[in-house]
Write a protein that holds these residues in place. Structure first.
Motif, PDB file in Angstrom:
ATOM      1  N   CYS C  53       0.825  -1.211   0.000  1.00  0.00           N
ATOM      2  CA  CYS C  53       0.000   0.000   0.000  1.00  0.00           C
ATOM      3  C   CYS C  53       0.857   1.258   0.000  1.00  0.00           C
ATOM      4  O   CYS C  53       0.477   2.275  -0.539  1.00  0.00           O
ATOM      5  CB  CYS C  53      -0.964  -0.005   1.182  1.00  0.00           C
ATOM      6  N   ARG C  54       2.005   1.175   0.620  1.00  0.00           N
ATOM      7  CA  ARG C  54       3.016   2.238   0.656  1.00  0.00           C
ATOM      8  C   ARG C  54       2.600   3.449   1.502  1.00  0.00           C
ATOM      9  O   ARG C  54       3.233   4.504   1.410  1.00  0.00           O
ATOM     10  CB  ARG C  54       3.391   2.716  -0.752  1.00  0.00           C
ATOM     11  N   LYS C  92      -0.041  11.201   1.741  1.00  0.00           N
ATOM     12  CA  LYS C  92      -1.254  11.877   1.273  1.00  0.00           C
ATOM     13  C   LYS C  92      -1.695  11.314  -0.070  1.00  0.00           C
ATOM     14  O   LYS C  92      -2.875  11.024  -0.286  1.00  0.00           O
ATOM     15  CB  LYS C  92      -1.009  13.378   1.136  1.00  0.00           C
ATOM     16  N   MET C  93      -0.744  11.159  -0.968  1.00  0.00           N
ATOM     17  CA  MET C  93      -1.101  10.701  -2.319  1.00  0.00           C
ATOM     18  C   MET C  93      -1.671   9.295  -2.298  1.00  0.00           C
ATOM     19  O   MET C  93      -2.606   8.979  -3.027  1.00  0.00           O
ATOM     20  CB  MET C  93       0.120  10.781  -3.252  1.00  0.00           C
ATOM     21  N   VAL C  94      -1.097   8.417  -1.470  1.00  0.00           N
ATOM     22  CA  VAL C  94      -1.628   7.052  -1.392  1.00  0.00           C
ATOM     23  C   VAL C  94      -3.086   7.099  -0.940  1.00  0.00           C
ATOM     24  O   VAL C  94      -3.969   6.459  -1.535  1.00  0.00           O
ATOM     25  CB  VAL C  94      -0.775   6.191  -0.426  1.00  0.00           C
ATOM     26  N   PHE C  97      -5.188   8.693  -3.704  1.00  0.00           N
ATOM     27  CA  PHE C  97      -5.351   7.744  -4.814  1.00  0.00           C
ATOM     28  C   PHE C  97      -6.434   6.720  -4.485  1.00  0.00           C
ATOM     29  O   PHE C  97      -7.316   6.419  -5.300  1.00  0.00           O
ATOM     30  CB  PHE C  97      -4.041   7.006  -5.086  1.00  0.00           C
ATOM     31  N   LEU C  98      -6.328   6.139  -3.291  1.00  0.00           N
ATOM     32  CA  LEU C  98      -7.307   5.102  -2.946  1.00  0.00           C
ATOM     33  C   LEU C  98      -8.713   5.682  -2.923  1.00  0.00           C
ATOM     34  O   LEU C  98      -9.661   5.084  -3.423  1.00  0.00           O
ATOM     35  CB  LEU C  98      -6.953   4.476  -1.593  1.00  0.00           C
ATOM     36  N   THR C 100      -9.937   7.923  -4.655  1.00  0.00           N
ATOM     37  CA  THR C 100     -10.520   8.234  -5.964  1.00  0.00           C
ATOM     38  C   THR C 100     -11.217   7.039  -6.598  1.00  0.00           C
ATOM     39  O   THR C 100     -12.021   7.214  -7.506  1.00  0.00           O
ATOM     40  CB  THR C 100      -9.453   8.704  -6.987  1.00  0.00           C
ATOM     41  N   GLY C 101     -10.884   5.832  -6.132  1.00  0.00           N
ATOM     42  CA  GLY C 101     -11.462   4.684  -6.827  1.00  0.00           C
ATOM     43  C   GLY C 101     -12.200   3.716  -5.930  1.00  0.00           C
ATOM     44  O   GLY C 101     -12.827   2.776  -6.410  1.00  0.00           O
ATOM     45  N   GLU C 129     -12.190   6.126 -13.641  1.00  0.00           N
ATOM     46  CA  GLU C 129     -12.628   4.756 -13.376  1.00  0.00           C
ATOM     47  C   GLU C 129     -12.520   4.424 -11.884  1.00  0.00           C
ATOM     48  O   GLU C 129     -11.603   4.864 -11.207  1.00  0.00           O
ATOM     49  CB  GLU C 129     -11.745   3.803 -14.184  1.00  0.00           C
ATOM     50  N   THR C 130     -13.470   3.634 -11.387  1.00  0.00           N
ATOM     51  CA  THR C 130     -13.439   3.194  -9.994  1.00  0.00           C
ATOM     52  C   THR C 130     -13.475   1.674  -9.967  1.00  0.00           C
ATOM     53  O   THR C 130     -13.516   1.023 -11.004  1.00  0.00           O
ATOM     54  CB  THR C 130     -14.647   3.740  -9.212  1.00  0.00           C
ATOM     55  N   VAL C 150      -9.226  -2.146  -1.234  1.00  0.00           N
ATOM     56  CA  VAL C 150      -8.024  -1.374  -1.563  1.00  0.00           C
ATOM     57  C   VAL C 150      -6.883  -2.281  -2.029  1.00  0.00           C
ATOM     58  O   VAL C 150      -5.747  -1.836  -2.156  1.00  0.00           O
ATOM     59  CB  VAL C 150      -7.546  -0.533  -0.361  1.00  0.00           C
ATOM     60  N   LEU C 151      -7.184  -3.543  -2.263  1.00  0.00           N
ATOM     61  CA  LEU C 151      -6.173  -4.511  -2.720  1.00  0.00           C
ATOM     62  C   LEU C 151      -4.958  -4.540  -1.800  1.00  0.00           C
ATOM     63  O   LEU C 151      -3.824  -4.467  -2.263  1.00  0.00           O
ATOM     64  CB  LEU C 151      -5.757  -4.209  -4.161  1.00  0.00           C
ATOM     65  N   PHE C 176      -4.722  -1.636 -12.813  1.00  0.00           N
ATOM     66  CA  PHE C 176      -5.937  -1.097 -12.210  1.00  0.00           C
ATOM     67  C   PHE C 176      -7.071  -2.107 -12.276  1.00  0.00           C
ATOM     68  O   PHE C 176      -8.049  -2.011 -11.552  1.00  0.00           O
ATOM     69  CB  PHE C 176      -6.337   0.205 -12.924  1.00  0.00           C
TER      70      PHE C 176
END
Ligand SMILES: Cc1cc2nc3c(=O)[nH]c(=O)nc-3n(C[C@H](O)[C@H](O)[C@H](O)COP(=O)(O)O)c2cc1C
Ligand code: SF4
Ligand code: SF4
Ligand code: SF4
Ligand code: FES
Ligand code: FES
Lengths: 547, 583, 279
Positions: C53-54, C92-94, C97-98, C100-101, C129-130, C150-151, C176
């Motif tokens: 997940c990072r 924040k980006m991780v 990102f999550l 958004t989908g 896309e989600t 969230v895989l 994705f």
């Protein structure tokens, strides 16, 4: 085993062992979370041999599955013992120091050559040799068993035959090596520890030992009956003779669970009074004159239970009991009071403290210590004692810490009491499935997508009888017959049929099972009946019919 | 080891045959010896898992897809849980898990930039019109002969139509200054004798005489660095593996070559396969690794056949096997085909792919030199890197360093494609200016607009970079990269917006999907570029910031090089003004 | 605060504190020892780190990229920054990102971290896309709502190597399009699943949910604040698994097991997990 009724090892040890003999146990389904520990052992490189008449889901994880005929365990164990001796792999130093009776044992296993064993058990002779060498040469090795060993007319002998192997090789009393009986039911261990055995008081004190008795009499404030009681099988015999006329059943369902259940039900019917105390309306309760609704011990009341690794843990009430249901301890005390007796503390903690005063192995298990997660493993004699992950370390002490050397047992192979015949040519064995438990009283109440009730048959046997997958069949034993649907299982050896005992309302399996029992343990031979299977031409829904 | 549960789907006879061809029943994960004795267990199953991808290939090839029955059969034979086998099958572009409804060959047409410039659209249309089953594919590694096609056979061998009518000729044929390409196009790639006549296997003999330490020392002194993209010093890698104890060590030739614009490894493997085998053997002996593996991309049927032929001949000549060329040491090679996944060129993803798992990169450390294939010490190299070792051994490090720059000694292969007069493979000393290289290829066609260096994972440079010496240090200083030696040339007629959208799409498609920054970042980056393309407007500051934010997270937090580089071409195109201005 | 130094301890610097952790401990362990709170998604105390997940990345001096604290072993002398600009940005980006989908409405902890780092999932291209997966209700025990997935691979690990060894589910597809799936997406009852619910227990987003909880939520009657949790011992086989019974209105609504109990390590079987209906 060697004087204490508990498995010698902790679950954690199997994660570190090198060779596992899983014998008569489908732990993958019957003890799934124990199996997780076993899997860690396999992941860490342990080799596993699985001895079982069926190629079970546990066997699928084994390096070698050895499919012996039902009821031939002693022959195989003796054969392994002989091979270990002949190959010079016995631990002579251990035998000399820590055991007795080796010569007689060695002589007794002499006839069990690999070929002889192969003939008795129906397996290749190399399997005997391979298991013997793997077990004996392993640094650490464990033998595990469950009801496949104990639900036989010679249950205790079966167990002793496995103990012999551990004594031959010194695979006991050391970390990672041991003998592990996996208890079939929750708190069977605890029940035994607490004296729910006809000849024992709590802590395995003997009823017929005056010194032991005196200790209990002093605390209970009354004299105690010195004659050991009856176990369930003897009780049924007593009912048959008319010596037993009133029965008070607490949390058991013998009307479904006894072997040759038609006979057993007749005995229960013949009682003058049957009182049943249970959490659910079982078939036995339906037969009762009086039913005492009890609360669910593990979710509605306070107390302790003890697991297969001798771990005592707390149970606690999460919900309050419904309707008129009451705690077992309250029912019992009131009952006693009504009869004019005082049973002592009602509060679970007080009762526990009383026990700690009487059972040395529980002495150090203060209630607060048990509150902490994980509980404690007995023996735990004092409050500073950390509990005992493994038993019988004394076997490795030069002076045996004052114990008598552990005895070898001389055991004969007998085979199932009910021989196959032209009339009853198939061997029926019973067992448990992952999603269910015993007679399904509790487990039958949730929607398991896994549930299957029916008869597993080898495709060749089925073909010979004209039976196809899903057909409705009648299974007949000398005691009765039951209808069920057949399922063809190619991994089941020819000549063997299998069914579970979880859904007696659908399939009354114990109508078929053999009531011959082991005089040493009182267990019936659930695992081996002789049956005949017939195709029922017009399929309808399966159900029980008393034959 | 698992609760193996298989649904009711049974394999057809041909599916069973396809599985048998890779794993005969007697080698299955669970073997019924008698009705009362079954052997199975963990080690047996683990030992077979690496056959999963070959079995899936076999099934795919047999009937054109992997059906539930076929998957069950393969999974049962190998003791692999079907859900995992499905997870593996769905990872690869060349494997299908839905019924295509026909048994015809699949015609893969490249959609990457060089082929787009060369008119793949028309090719595709005409193929479709002729009734072919066309499938859009990322770069097929034939950029020098764009537009490229690869035909995936069903019950028939795979083939590359361009192979049929091609009389191979290297643009630099006859140039005696060549090193890596010296034999390419000269030697008969199907003949060990011919290879020997051209000096083949002298290096191995010499390496055996020198002994492992001296070989590794020579490689270190030569300054040889990896040609697969990361430019890691080969000597250090080999030394690390050699220093690991025990015999379970591996040498892997990474012939997965899937970086858009790259085709050098294909040419080398097709035309000088023995050189790959010989240099791998030297690596095996030097590092004390008895196990050699070639992982080659699935779209390279001819290179695969030639390498297999070379392995077989080398084996029967005693140059592979238990006693390599009388050295007393064991080294042998197994070849594995990829199945359409760019990410499997990443070294740790490649290991997972060989092992029969999804081709997902592993986090590093630990590094392959200690935890590589099967978690054992592994030296993995690009074939170009390996072939350089031959000259280092025979001529010595001094001679090797006589060309190239001080910090980038030796020569380098460059794959020129796009708008150049003579696309193809070129070998030049490190430090050759970009402009000279392009001139060697006949110069740009049309008015040069940009050059993509290093492929999709690389960066765009403008015409002002033609003076840039192509060395590791100079490109690094310029914020560029040589990557795998890609030089794709664009003139001002090319729709750069479309090129950049395609690059973004490539990363979106090829991300393994494991880590969040890359899985989602490549997706959102593509969406932003598509929006930009369709808007026809200039990039707004808000979007510009978003692109930068995404890029930073991908560079900083992704697991592997794919995520790390997924934004670099895009951002360089924006920085050069190739896209992002209103049109 | 500094940890207790043992013979095999390694000392590392976390922001401005020196901490000693046992050898083999991760940077995350060191952060915990230093009292530095770290967001995690794919990490689970009973699972082998997959570091996918990072979100737990930290800046490590000498390392070009950020490193995942959950899997990276602490080494003597490491200097780690947990709140640098770069760290905050990637975290924040991780989370952004999550968001958004994926439907993160029931992933409370992630929501809190997203707020903490100022994630803004609304700044992306509209209509992106989600996950777009239907809720899979295939039996009466638990449901799978992959719109919330969230895989993180935790369910896959719990079903496979790290506990259950059943391998009923795996990651399928790529990029994705990757999804948690059975073979060919067959229904759970048709798969190898043995309904241990161990996957449900480790799912951080409620993508996997016990049917009881799902039904109560559908009926808008899921009230965690009114629930009690009682630890007891399972009544079935004699292994002695500890249970945590979650009770709402004197009804058991779900059953879990403590992660830190060495018999179960959070795992149960179908009987323990679901066999309480009769109570
Ligand atoms: C996404 C990705 C794809 C890669 N593909 C290849 C490839 O196809 N061939 C290759 O040799 N290296 C490739 N690499 C680089 C390898 O990971 C590795 O560094 C290389 O094989 C090492 O060999 P070398 O040192 O000889 O270059 C790739 C790396 C990444 C991140
Ligand atoms: S960076 Fe991309 S390709 Fe690499 S591991 Fe992460 S998701 Fe997979
Ligand atoms: S319930 Fe258990 S067996 Fe089923 S998918 Fe979840 S972890 Fe796997
Ligand atoms: S279902 Fe839950 S546990 Fe499984 S990957 Fe998705 S979010 Fe993680
Ligand atoms: S083959 Fe088409 S771009 Fe390489
Ligand atoms: S928690 Fe560390 S990468 Fe997911």
């Amino acid at each position: 085993m060697f004087g204490a009724g508990g498995g010698t090892s902790s679950y954690q040890e199997i994660e570190e062992t090198d060779v596992i003999l899983l014998w008569g146990s489908n732990a993958r389904e019957a003890h799934p979370i124990f199996f997780h520990h076993l899997l860690k052992g396999l992941d860490n490189g342990a080799r596993m041999f699985c001895v079982d008449p069926r190629y079970t889901s546990s066997a699928r994880f084994a390096d070698v599955w050895v499919g012996i005929d039902v009821g031939t365990d002693i022959a195989l164990a003796n054969g392994i013992g002989r091979e270990i001796i002949h190959a010079g792999l016995a631990d002579q130093k251990f035998i000399d120091r820590s055991t007795q009776g080796f010569e007689a044992y060695a002589a007794s296993v002499e006839p069990f050559t690999p070929d002889a064993v192969a003939a008795i058990c129906g397996i290749p002779p190399e399997a005997v040799v391979e298991m013997a060498h793997a077990y004996a040469t392993a640094d650490k090795a464990q033998i595990l068993w469950t009801l496949g060993i104990t639900e036989h007319h010679n249950a205790v002998d079966n167990v002793l035959s496995l103990c012999n192997l551990s004594l031959l090789t010194g695979h006991v009393g050391r970390w990672g090596s041991g003998l592990v009986p996996l208890r079939g039911q929750n708190n069977v261990q605890g029940g035994g520890d607490m004296g729910a055995i006809p000849n024992k008081f709590p802590g395995f004190a003997s009823v017929d030992d005056p010194d032991h008795r005196a200790r209990f009499e002093a605390v209970y404030g009354r004299s105690l009956n010195p004659v050991p009681g009856w176990h369930l099988t003897l009780m049924f015999e007593a009912m048959e003779r008319g010596d037993l006329r009133a029965l008070y059943v607490i949390g058991e369902n013998p009307a479904d669970s006894e072997a040759d259940v038609i006979h057993a039900r007749a005995q229960l019917e013949s009682l003058e009074i049957l009182v049943v105390q249970d959490i659910l309306m079982t078939r036995t309760a339906e037969m009762a004159d009086v039913v005492l609704p009890a609360s669910v011990a593990w979710a509605e009341s306070n107390g302790t239970v003890t697991s297969s690794e001798r771990r005592v843990q707390r149970v606690r009430p999460a919900v309050s009991p419904p309707g008129q249901a009451r705690h077992d301890i309250d029912i019992l005390c009131d009952m006693a009071e009504a009869m004019g007796a005082e049973l002592g503390p009602r509060d679970p903690q007080d009762a526990w403290d009383e026990l700690r005063g009487l059972s040395a192995m529980h002495g150090g298990m203060a209630w607060e210590r048990l509150e902490a997660a994980g509980g404690l493993q007995w023996p735990c004699p004092d409050e500073d004692h950390p509990g005992s992950p493994l038993l019988h370390g004394w076997l490795w002490a030069d002076d045996l810490e004052g114990h008598d050397p552990a005895p070898f047992s001389v055991l004969q192979h007998e085979g199932p009491t009910e021989e196959l015949s032209n009339e009853f040519p198939l061997r029926l064995t019973t067992g448990r499935a992952l999603d269910s438990y015993n007679t399904g009283v509790q487990s039958g109440n949730y929607d398991s997508p896994l549930r299957f009730a029916g008869l597993d048959l080898n495709p060749a046997d089925a073909a010979a009888l004209g039976i196809a997958d899903g057909d409705l069949v009648r299974v007949c034993s000398p005691r009765g017959s039951v209808e069920m649907n057949a399922r063809l299982v190619s991994s089941l050896p020819a000549g063997l049929a299998f069914t579970t005992l979880h859904q007696p309302e659908l399939i009354d399996v114990n109508v078929l099972t053999n009531p011959d029992w082991d005089p040493k343990s009182g267990t019936a031979e659930f695992k081996a009946a002789a049956v005949r299977v017939e195709l029922i031409e017009a399929p309808e829904t399966a159900g029980a019919s008393v034959g | 080891m698992a609760d193996l549960h298989f649904g009711d789907d049974q394999p057809t006879n041909s599916e069973r045959t396809a599985v048998d061809a890779v794993v005969p029943e007697i080698d299955a994960a669970t073997v019924t010896e008698t009705e009362r004795l079954v052997r199975g267990g963990r080690s047996r199953r683990q030992g077979l898992r690496h056959l999963l991808l070959p079995v899936l290939h076999s099934l795919q090839h047999e009937i054109g897809w992997i059906s539930p029955g076929g998957l069950n059969c393969a999974a049962e034979r190998l003791g692999v849980p079907p859900a995992e086998a499905y997870g593996v099958a769905t990872f690869y572009e060349l494997l299908r898990t839905t019924d295509p409804g026909h048994k015809e060959d699949v015609v893969h047409v490249c959609v990457d930039p060089t082929c787009a410039i060369a008119g793949n659209g028309e090719l595709r249309a005409s193929l479709e019109a002729s009734g072919a089953r066309v499938h859009a594919s990322p770069c097929l590694g034939q950029c020098e002969r764009a537009p490229a096609v690869f035909v995936q056979g069903v019950s028939r061998p795979d083939r590359v139509p361009a192979d049929d009518d091609e009389d191979f000729r290297l643009p630099q044929a006859g140039d005696t200054g060549l090193r890596v390409l010296r034999r390419t196009g000269v030697v008969d790639p199907t003949s060990l004798d011919s290879y020997r006549q051209h000096g083949g296997y002298q290096a191995l003999a010499q390496a055996i005489d020198m002994g492992p330490d001296a070989v590794i020392a020579a490689v270190s002194e030569s300054g040889l660095s990896g040609r697969g993209g990361a430019a890691f010093p080969t000597g250090i890698k080999w030394r690390a593996v050699a220093d690991e104890p025990g015999p379970d060590k591996h040498v892997v030739a990474n012939c997965d070559e899937s970086e858009p614009g790259t085709f050098k490894d294909r040419i080398v493997c097709e035309h000088d396969p023995f050189a790959v085998i010989e240099s791998m053997t030297i690596a095996g002996l030097a590092t004390g690794s008895p196990h050699g593996w070639i992982y080659i991309r699935g779209e390279y049927p001819r290179a695969t056949a030639r390498l297999e032929g070379a392995i077989a001949q080398a084996r029967s000549a005693g140059l592979l096997g238990d006693d390599v060329a009388g050295s007393g040491q064991r080294f042998d090679i197994e070849l594995r085909r990829g199945a359409g996944a760019y990410i499997c060129g990443e070294e740790t993803a490649l290991f997972n792919s060989i092992e029969g798992f999804r081709g997902e990169p592993r986090n590093k450390p630990p590094f392959p030199t200690t935890h590589g294939l099967f978690s054992q010490p592994t030296a993995i190299n690009n074939p170009e890197t390996l072939i350089n070792v031959l000259d280092i051994v025979t001529d010595g490090p001094e001679a090797y360093r006589s060309v190239g720059t001080e910090r980038s000694p030796g020569t380098r292969l460059f794959c020129l494609s796009g708008r150049v007069a003579v696309p193809g493979l070129y070998e030049v000393p490190f430090g050759t200016p970009l402009g000279n290289l392009i001139e060697m290829a006949g110069g740009p066609v049309g008015s040069l607009a940009a050059v993509l260096l290093g492929g999709a994972a690389g960066v765009f440079v403008g015409p002002d970079a033609l003076d840039m010496p192509l060395s590791l240090e100079d490109t690094r200083e310029a914020g560029a990269t040589l990557g795998s030696g890609v030089v794709t040339v664009f003139d001002d007629t090319v729709d750069m917006q479309a090129v950049v959208v395609r690059i973004a799409e490539f990363f979106r498609d090829e991300s393994c999907g494991q880590c969040v920054p890359c899985r989602v970042g490549t997706k959102r980056q593509h969406e932003v570029l598509v929006e930009l393309q369709s808007s026809g407007k200039a990039l707004s500051p808000r979007r510009s910031e978003l692109i930068d934010d995404m890029a930073l997270a991908m560079v900083d937090a992704s697991i592997c090089g794919l995520g790390h580089t997924a934004a670099s071409a895009v951002r360089s195109a924006l920085a050069l003004g190739l896209i992002g201005n209103s049109s | 605060m500094s940890g207790v130094a043992t013979e095999t301890a390694v000392t590392i610097r976390v922001d401005d504190q020196e901490v000693a952790v046992p050898e083999g401990a991760t940077i995350l362990d060191a952060c915990n020892a230093a009292g530095v709170d770290t967001p995690t998604i794919c990490y689970g105390p009973t699972l082998t780190p997959v570091n996918v997940c990072r979100v737990c990345v930290v800046e490590l001096d000498g390392s070009r990229a950020l490193v995942p604290s959950c899997s990276r072993p602490a080494e003597e002398g490491m200097v780690v920054h947990t709140d640098s600009e770069r760290v905050r940005h990637s975290r924040k980006m991780v989370l952004e990102f999550l968001a958004t989908g994926v439907d993160l409405a029931q992933a409370e902890e992630m929501g809190q971290w997203a707020e903490h780092y100022g994630a803004d999932p609304d700044r992306y291209v509209p209509g992106g896309e989600t996950m777009n997966e239907p809720v899979r209700v295939q039996d009466n025990l638990y449901i799978r709502d992959y719109d919330k997935c969230v895989l993180c691979y935790r369910c896959v690990e719990a079903c496979g190597d790290d506990a259950q060894h059943t391998y009923a589910i795996s990651v399928a597809g790529r990029g994705f399009g990757a999804r948690i799936s059975t073979e060919f997406d067959v229904t759970l009852p048709d798969s190898a699943c043995v309904y241990c619910g161990n996957c449900v227990a480790v799912c951080p987003t409620n993508a996997l949910q016990f049917k009881t909880e799902f039904d109560l939520r559908q009926a808008a009657d899921w009230r965690p604040e009114d629930q009690t949790v009682t630890q007891t011992v399972c009544s079935y086989c004699g292994v002695g698994c500890n249970l945590e019974l979650h009770v709402q209105d004197n009804q058991i609504v779900k059953c879990t097991s403590p992660d830190d109990h060495d018999v179960t390590q959070g795992n149960l079987c179908i009987k323990g997990r679901f066999g309480w209906n009769y109570v």
